[in-house]
Design a protein around this motif. Structure first.
Motif, PDB file in Angstrom:
ATOM      1  N   ALA A 122    -106.471  12.181  18.546  1.00 55.98           N
ATOM      2  CA  ALA A 122    -105.780  12.406  17.272  1.00 55.98           C
ATOM      3  C   ALA A 122    -106.440  13.535  16.492  1.00 55.98           C
ATOM      4  O   ALA A 122    -105.756  14.412  15.934  1.00 55.98           O
ATOM      5  CB  ALA A 122    -105.780  11.118  16.446  1.00 55.98           C
ATOM      6  N   LEU A 154    -105.775  16.984  18.363  1.00 56.17           N
ATOM      7  CA  LEU A 154    -104.421  17.522  18.214  1.00 56.17           C
ATOM      8  C   LEU A 154    -104.142  18.014  16.801  1.00 56.17           C
ATOM      9  O   LEU A 154    -103.310  18.904  16.605  1.00 56.17           O
ATOM     10  CB  LEU A 154    -103.396  16.457  18.598  1.00 56.17           C
ATOM     11  N   THR A 155    -104.794  17.432  15.808  1.00 59.42           N
ATOM     12  CA  THR A 155    -104.546  17.826  14.415  1.00 59.42           C
ATOM     13  C   THR A 155    -105.617  18.762  13.870  1.00 59.42           C
ATOM     14  O   THR A 155    -105.543  19.189  12.715  1.00 59.42           O
ATOM     15  CB  THR A 155    -104.463  16.583  13.512  1.00 59.42           C
ATOM     16  N   ARG A 210    -100.140  12.618  10.358  1.00 59.63           N
ATOM     17  CA  ARG A 210     -99.813  12.692  11.778  1.00 59.63           C
ATOM     18  C   ARG A 210    -100.956  12.146  12.619  1.00 59.63           C
ATOM     19  O   ARG A 210    -100.744  11.524  13.658  1.00 59.63           O
ATOM     20  CB  ARG A 210     -99.520  14.134  12.179  1.00 59.63           C
ATOM     21  N   ALA A 211    -102.181  12.396  12.174  1.00 60.23           N
ATOM     22  CA  ALA A 211    -103.342  11.935  12.923  1.00 60.23           C
ATOM     23  C   ALA A 211    -103.372  10.407  13.004  1.00 60.23           C
ATOM     24  O   ALA A 211    -103.786   9.845  14.023  1.00 60.23           O
ATOM     25  CB  ALA A 211    -104.625  12.450  12.263  1.00 60.23           C
ATOM     26  N   ALA A 261    -100.810   5.543  18.360  1.00 57.20           N
ATOM     27  CA  ALA A 261     -99.946   5.648  19.542  1.00 57.20           C
ATOM     28  C   ALA A 261    -100.764   5.856  20.821  1.00 57.20           C
ATOM     29  O   ALA A 261    -100.519   5.206  21.846  1.00 57.20           O
ATOM     30  CB  ALA A 261     -98.954   6.796  19.366  1.00 57.20           C
ATOM     31  N   PHE A 262    -101.732   6.768  20.765  1.00 54.16           N
ATOM     32  CA  PHE A 262    -102.546   7.036  21.958  1.00 54.16           C
ATOM     33  C   PHE A 262    -103.353   5.809  22.375  1.00 54.16           C
ATOM     34  O   PHE A 262    -103.436   5.469  23.554  1.00 54.16           O
ATOM     35  CB  PHE A 262    -103.496   8.212  21.707  1.00 54.16           C
ATOM     36  N   PHE A 289    -100.833   9.494  15.643  1.00 53.84           N
ATOM     37  CA  PHE A 289    -101.360   9.869  16.960  1.00 53.84           C
ATOM     38  C   PHE A 289    -102.438   8.886  17.413  1.00 53.84           C
ATOM     39  O   PHE A 289    -102.453   8.433  18.563  1.00 53.84           O
ATOM     40  CB  PHE A 289    -101.940  11.290  16.926  1.00 53.84           C
ATOM     41  N   GLY A 297    -108.407   7.361  21.652  1.00 50.76           N
ATOM     42  CA  GLY A 297    -107.270   7.565  20.763  1.00 50.76           C
ATOM     43  C   GLY A 297    -107.664   8.318  19.510  1.00 50.76           C
ATOM     44  O   GLY A 297    -106.962   9.238  19.064  1.00 50.76           O
TER      45      GLY A 297
END
Length: 361
Positions: free
Chosen positions: A68, A71-72, A2-3, A9-10, A6, A64
């Motif tokens: 990431a 958030l993770t 997921r990181a 995308a960021f 993220f 970014g």
């Protein structure tokens, strides 16, 4: 994983929106591109286009990556921090060069020796830290290796640390200047870099899936922090993607040396930290081609002048993308075809990387 998503995308979103802001701010301040007088005449229309857009790529990548990890709940690794140090450090050298061009209103910024000194300091510090025992993990792995590598370390090419540091310096300086030479047409260096960083994201993901620490097989990858490196690589890929929206022909902004030196340094850093230094020659084949074209042109010109008294040239103009412009190709045609060449190099490099693993499994 997921990181990685993220991070990409960021950075893409920040770059896409941030570049638009940068265009406005840089235009108001008059931070426009200076064009070399001996270049193709069609480039004279680009004079005054905002430059130093590489600042957005660098900012988008760092933010970014940080978001990431936040958030993770992932802690930054030594390898990722070293890569970001090299990326930002080379970008800083490019920024000084760009700023001098703008202030003095000329197409040349830092003198070549000063620029090389800056690149050397950043590369040597990076190499020394990457090999330092202080950064060993619990398994005794340092971010970089004492061996030269192709797809993984080559034991026969284990060398003293000082030699490896000089080798790292050569890779960093070579690819930083290779990307810098390629950055001569709208979107060319950005699109090509995006593809190669995307390839390194795949390489890092594969190394993470076949990590010796988790899967101790005969063919696993004895590297350090592959997942965190994949996050940084994905972030740079996303930042290039967002910037390309504004940098594609006709460019509304240029990355300048700020971006090209940062991207070249980042590629070299990934090659060192993933133990794939020689594979980068394949993946980044376009940058190698651009650099070789200049070396061949200069060498042939000097040799012919010494022997015949009249300097002769192999190409009409270098780097080689200008040669095709002088032949009458449209800029957008050169850019797209060179992107295709990069795509073929990336496909070949990933094919070699995967084939080696299959053959050994």
């Amino acid at each position: 994983m997921r990181a990685i998503l993220f991070g990409g995308a960021f950075s893409l979103l920040i770059s896409l929106l941030g570049t638009r802001v940068a265009i406005t701010v840089l235009s108001r301040r008059g931070y426009g591109q200076e064009v070399r007088d001996d270049g193709p005449t069609s480039h004279h229309t680009k004079r005054g286009t905002p430059t130093m857009g590489g600042l957005v790529i660098i900012l988008a990548t760092v933010v970014g990556y940080a978001l990431a990890n936040l958030l993770t709940g992932t802690e930054p690794s030594a390898s990722a921090l070293l890569l970001l140090f090299l990326f930002v450090g080379m970008g800083l050298v490019g920024f000084v060069d760009d700023f001098i061009k703008i202030v003095k209103q000329r197409s040349l910024g830092l003198r070549s020796k000063a620029k090389m000194v800056g690149q050397t300091v950043v590369a040597i510090v990076f190499g020394g830290l990457a090999l330092s025992p202080m950064l060993e993990d619990e398994n005794g792995r340092t971010p970089a290796s004492d061996s030269i590598s192709f797809l993984r370390d080559i034991p026969a090419l284990a060398l003293p640390s000082i030699v490896i540091i000089l080798f790292i310096w050569g890779i960093v300086a070579g690819f930083a200047n290779g990307v810098n030479l390629t950055d001569g047409l709208d979107g060319l260096a950005t699109g090509a870099s995006m593809m190669v960083f995307g390839a390194y994201t795949i390489v890092n993901i594969w190394q993470r899936n076949q990590f010796c620490q988790d899967l101790p097989t005969a063919n696993c990858y004895d590297v350090r922090d592959p997942l965190d490196l994949a996050i940084v690589s994905a972030a740079i890929t996303g930042a290039c993607f967002g910037f390309l929206w504004w940098n594609a022909p006709p460019a509304a902004i240029f990355m300048g040396d700020t971006g090209s030196l940062a991207l070249g340094g980042g590629l070299a850093g990934l090659a060192v930290l993933t133990r794939t230094e020689l594979l980068l020659v394949v993946l980044g084949g376009l940058f190698v081609l651009e650099t070789l074209s200049v070396m061949v042109q200069v060498t042939w010109f000097k040799a012919s002048k010494r022997l015949t008294g009249t300097g002769r040239r192999v190409f009409r103009m270098t780097p080689i993308h200008h040669h095709f412009e002088m032949l009458g190709w449209e800029q957008v045609t050169v850019v797209i075809r060179f992107w295709i060449i990069t795509g073929l190099c990336v496909a070949a490099g990933l094919g070699i990387f995967y084939a080696e693993w299959v053959a050994g499994s």
